[in-house]
Design a protein around this motif. Sequence first.
Motif, PDB file in Angstrom:
ATOM      1  N   ASN A  10      13.042   4.771   6.768  1.00 31.73           N
ATOM      2  CA  ASN A  10      13.725   5.292   7.735  1.00 31.73           C
ATOM      3  C   ASN A  10      12.715   5.187   8.992  1.00 31.73           C
ATOM      4  O   ASN A  10      11.798   5.904   8.860  1.00 31.73           O
ATOM      5  CB  ASN A  10      13.958   6.978   7.456  1.00 31.73           C
ATOM      6  N   VAL A  11      12.963   4.431  10.107  1.00 34.18           N
ATOM      7  CA  VAL A  11      12.117   3.818  10.957  1.00 34.18           C
ATOM      8  C   VAL A  11      12.330   4.346  12.388  1.00 34.18           C
ATOM      9  O   VAL A  11      13.621   4.402  12.841  1.00 34.18           O
ATOM     10  CB  VAL A  11      11.950   2.462  10.958  1.00 34.18           C
ATOM     11  N   SER A  12      11.530   4.670  13.056  1.00 31.63           N
ATOM     12  CA  SER A  12      11.392   5.115  14.423  1.00 31.63           C
ATOM     13  C   SER A  12      10.439   4.295  15.299  1.00 31.63           C
ATOM     14  O   SER A  12       9.401   3.885  14.645  1.00 31.63           O
ATOM     15  CB  SER A  12      11.095   6.423  14.778  1.00 31.63           C
ATOM     16  N   GLY A  13      10.563   3.880  16.415  1.00 37.75           N
ATOM     17  CA  GLY A  13       9.763   2.923  17.195  1.00 37.75           C
ATOM     18  C   GLY A  13       9.739   3.585  18.585  1.00 37.75           C
ATOM     19  O   GLY A  13      10.652   3.949  18.984  1.00 37.75           O
ATOM     20  N   ILE A  14       8.320   3.642  18.956  1.00 41.27           N
ATOM     21  CA  ILE A  14       8.103   4.052  20.362  1.00 41.27           C
ATOM     22  C   ILE A  14       7.287   3.022  20.997  1.00 41.27           C
ATOM     23  O   ILE A  14       6.433   2.353  20.653  1.00 41.27           O
ATOM     24  CB  ILE A  14       7.076   5.515  20.412  1.00 41.27           C
ATOM     25  N   HIS A  36       0.781  -1.109   0.018  1.00 42.11           N
ATOM     26  CA  HIS A  36      -0.083  -0.113   0.180  1.00 42.11           C
ATOM     27  C   HIS A  36       0.828   1.511   0.088  1.00 42.11           C
ATOM     28  O   HIS A  36       0.685   2.090  -0.882  1.00 42.11           O
ATOM     29  CB  HIS A  36      -0.997  -0.117   1.167  1.00 42.11           C
ATOM     30  N   ALA A  37       1.763   1.400   0.985  1.00 42.43           N
ATOM     31  CA  ALA A  37       2.502   2.439   0.970  1.00 42.43           C
ATOM     32  C   ALA A  37       3.982   2.512   0.284  1.00 42.43           C
ATOM     33  O   ALA A  37       4.495   3.692   0.148  1.00 42.43           O
ATOM     34  CB  ALA A  37       2.629   2.784   2.532  1.00 42.43           C
ATOM     35  N   GLY A  38       4.515   1.521  -0.041  1.00 45.44           N
ATOM     36  CA  GLY A  38       5.928   1.569  -0.665  1.00 45.44           C
ATOM     37  C   GLY A  38       6.959   2.104   0.430  1.00 45.44           C
ATOM     38  O   GLY A  38       7.145   3.348   0.510  1.00 45.44           O
ATOM     39  N   LEU A  39       7.431   1.328   1.005  1.00 40.43           N
ATOM     40  CA  LEU A  39       8.349   1.741   2.429  1.00 40.43           C
ATOM     41  C   LEU A  39       9.666   2.319   1.944  1.00 40.43           C
ATOM     42  O   LEU A  39      10.137   3.166   2.826  1.00 40.43           O
ATOM     43  CB  LEU A  39       8.389   0.471   3.240  1.00 40.43           C
ATOM     44  N   ALA A  40      10.234   1.959   0.952  1.00 41.51           N
ATOM     45  CA  ALA A  40      11.476   2.351   0.467  1.00 41.51           C
ATOM     46  C   ALA A  40      11.645   3.809   0.518  1.00 41.51           C
ATOM     47  O   ALA A  40      10.674   4.443   0.124  1.00 41.51           O
ATOM     48  CB  ALA A  40      11.907   1.953  -0.828  1.00 41.51           C
ATOM     49  N   GLU A  41      12.674   4.435   1.232  1.00 40.60           N
ATOM     50  CA  GLU A  41      12.710   5.892   1.608  1.00 40.60           C
ATOM     51  C   GLU A  41      11.513   6.619   2.273  1.00 40.60           C
ATOM     52  O   GLU A  41      11.845   7.830   2.411  1.00 40.60           O
ATOM     53  CB  GLU A  41      12.990   6.430   0.097  1.00 40.60           C
ATOM     54  N   LYS A  42      10.894   5.894   2.877  1.00 37.25           N
ATOM     55  CA  LYS A  42       9.747   6.549   3.666  1.00 37.25           C
ATOM     56  C   LYS A  42      10.133   6.764   4.997  1.00 37.25           C
ATOM     57  O   LYS A  42      10.832   6.259   5.643  1.00 37.25           O
ATOM     58  CB  LYS A  42       8.222   5.830   3.491  1.00 37.25           C
ATOM     59  N   THR A  43       9.539   7.838   5.737  1.00 35.59           N
ATOM     60  CA  THR A  43      10.013   8.036   7.152  1.00 35.59           C
ATOM     61  C   THR A  43       8.596   7.483   7.507  1.00 35.59           C
ATOM     62  O   THR A  43       7.611   7.900   7.560  1.00 35.59           O
ATOM     63  CB  THR A  43       9.808   9.542   7.330  1.00 35.59           C
ATOM     64  N   VAL A  44       8.847   6.297   8.539  1.00 34.11           N
ATOM     65  CA  VAL A  44       7.871   5.346   9.194  1.00 34.11           C
ATOM     66  C   VAL A  44       8.005   5.653  11.012  1.00 34.11           C
ATOM     67  O   VAL A  44       9.263   5.612  11.358  1.00 34.11           O
ATOM     68  CB  VAL A  44       8.051   4.059   8.530  1.00 34.11           C
ATOM     69  N   LEU A  45       6.920   5.635  11.461  1.00 37.20           N
ATOM     70  CA  LEU A  45       6.779   5.445  12.859  1.00 37.20           C
ATOM     71  C   LEU A  45       6.056   4.089  13.136  1.00 37.20           C
ATOM     72  O   LEU A  45       4.887   3.994  12.828  1.00 37.20           O
ATOM     73  CB  LEU A  45       6.321   6.608  13.555  1.00 37.20           C
ATOM     74  N   ASP A  46       6.530   3.060  14.009  1.00 41.99           N
ATOM     75  CA  ASP A  46       6.142   1.916  14.441  1.00 41.99           C
ATOM     76  C   ASP A  46       5.562   2.332  16.061  1.00 41.99           C
ATOM     77  O   ASP A  46       6.425   2.450  16.794  1.00 41.99           O
ATOM     78  CB  ASP A  46       6.915   1.036  14.439  1.00 41.99           C
ATOM     79  N   VAL A  87       2.438   5.557   9.347  1.00 50.14           N
ATOM     80  CA  VAL A  87       2.531   5.340  10.886  1.00 50.14           C
ATOM     81  C   VAL A  87       1.757   3.929  11.034  1.00 50.14           C
ATOM     82  O   VAL A  87       0.924   3.497  10.472  1.00 50.14           O
ATOM     83  CB  VAL A  87       1.819   6.357  11.733  1.00 50.14           C
ATOM     84  N   THR A  88       2.508   3.066  11.736  1.00 49.23           N
ATOM     85  CA  THR A  88       1.770   1.770  12.119  1.00 49.23           C
ATOM     86  C   THR A  88       1.479   1.378  13.493  1.00 49.23           C
ATOM     87  O   THR A  88       2.353   1.924  14.344  1.00 49.23           O
ATOM     88  CB  THR A  88       2.611   0.439  11.503  1.00 49.23           C
ATOM     89  N   CYS A  89       0.343   0.682  13.861  1.00 47.75           N
ATOM     90  CA  CYS A  89       0.014   0.478  15.217  1.00 47.75           C
ATOM     91  C   CYS A  89      -0.499  -0.915  15.277  1.00 47.75           C
ATOM     92  O   CYS A  89      -1.717  -1.121  15.004  1.00 47.75           O
ATOM     93  CB  CYS A  89      -0.907   1.570  15.715  1.00 47.75           C
ATOM     94  N   MET A  90       0.420  -1.795  15.470  1.00 48.82           N
ATOM     95  CA  MET A  90       0.176  -3.356  15.336  1.00 48.82           C
ATOM     96  C   MET A  90      -0.479  -4.002  16.805  1.00 48.82           C
ATOM     97  O   MET A  90       0.531  -3.828  17.765  1.00 48.82           O
ATOM     98  CB  MET A  90       1.008  -3.838  14.699  1.00 48.82           C
ATOM     99  N   GLU A  91      -1.434  -4.675  17.006  1.00 48.87           N
ATOM    100  CA  GLU A  91      -1.984  -5.169  18.193  1.00 48.87           C
ATOM    101  C   GLU A  91      -1.700  -4.416  19.477  1.00 48.87           C
ATOM    102  O   GLU A  91      -1.100  -4.966  20.429  1.00 48.87           O
ATOM    103  CB  GLU A  91      -1.124  -6.561  18.227  1.00 48.87           C
ATOM    104  N   MET A  92      -2.066  -3.244  19.443  1.00 51.32           N
ATOM    105  CA  MET A  92      -1.786  -2.373  20.638  1.00 51.32           C
ATOM    106  C   MET A  92      -3.236  -1.725  20.929  1.00 51.32           C
ATOM    107  O   MET A  92      -3.190  -1.556  22.383  1.00 51.32           O
ATOM    108  CB  MET A  92      -0.861  -1.115  20.303  1.00 51.32           C
ATOM    109  N   LEU A  93      -3.874  -1.479  20.227  1.00 48.48           N
ATOM    110  CA  LEU A  93      -5.336  -0.667  20.465  1.00 48.48           C
ATOM    111  C   LEU A  93      -5.822  -1.576  21.749  1.00 48.48           C
ATOM    112  O   LEU A  93      -6.723  -0.865  22.421  1.00 48.48           O
ATOM    113  CB  LEU A  93      -6.204  -0.506  19.177  1.00 48.48           C
TER     114      LEU A  93
END
Length: 231
Positions: free
Chosen positions: A71-75, A43-53, A117-123
């Motif tokens: 370019n991934v950040s995780g919190i 869907h998003a084409g991750l290459a070179e994207k700024t991503v937050l997990d 922005v991804t948010c998996m199995e947290m909600l």
Amino acid sequence: MANADPVELEKFSQLAHKWWDPNSEFKPLHDINPLRLGYIDRHAGLAEKTVLDVGCGGGILSESMAGLNANVSGIDLSDKALQVAKLHLLESGKQVNYRKIAVEELAAEQPGHYDVVTCMEMLEHVPDPQSVVTACAKLVKPGGWVFLSTLNRNLKSYLFAVIGAEYILNLLPHGTHDYDNFIKPSELAQACRNAGLNLTDIVGMSYNPLSKVYSLGIDTDVNYMIACRRD
């Protein structure tokens, strides 16, 4: 106060040292990670994207997205999980920026900063899911993507995700999930609309106990994932 349940945080913190063991209680996360990663990338084409997990835990998805040149950040709010995530980078050689901060706080600090922005199995593990969805919407750029996954709330999901997965097949530790916190797709879709997100796709994730294989499909009765875009 942070939008977090101390009991839930402690539950996962106690297991943090097993996060990267593919045969541990986190085996399901390892097994479904390729499906999630492929869905997000298609869907998003991750290459070179700024991503937050968001709610990155030990970093399984975060590292995988970094492996596709994002370019991934995780919190996360679990110190132990973040320690494990940072330590694993020394082994994998991947580059991920991990940080302990609530998603709502980061949204105030970096609005409109991320392509994805991804948010998996947290909600299903937080007191106020709408607050998380709203923060994710604030963090993503206009036109950017938000991916959310959670568990549906119905009899089938209770039988499969709680009774089956936790007590019969022992795929997950007992008490991993609280059925009352499961979220129907219609409820999550409304939360997304409230936050200014447009739902573009929904996909179900199913487990075959005979073949022990997970797959994506139209069955959203138990696990499901949605793709949204910000207006």
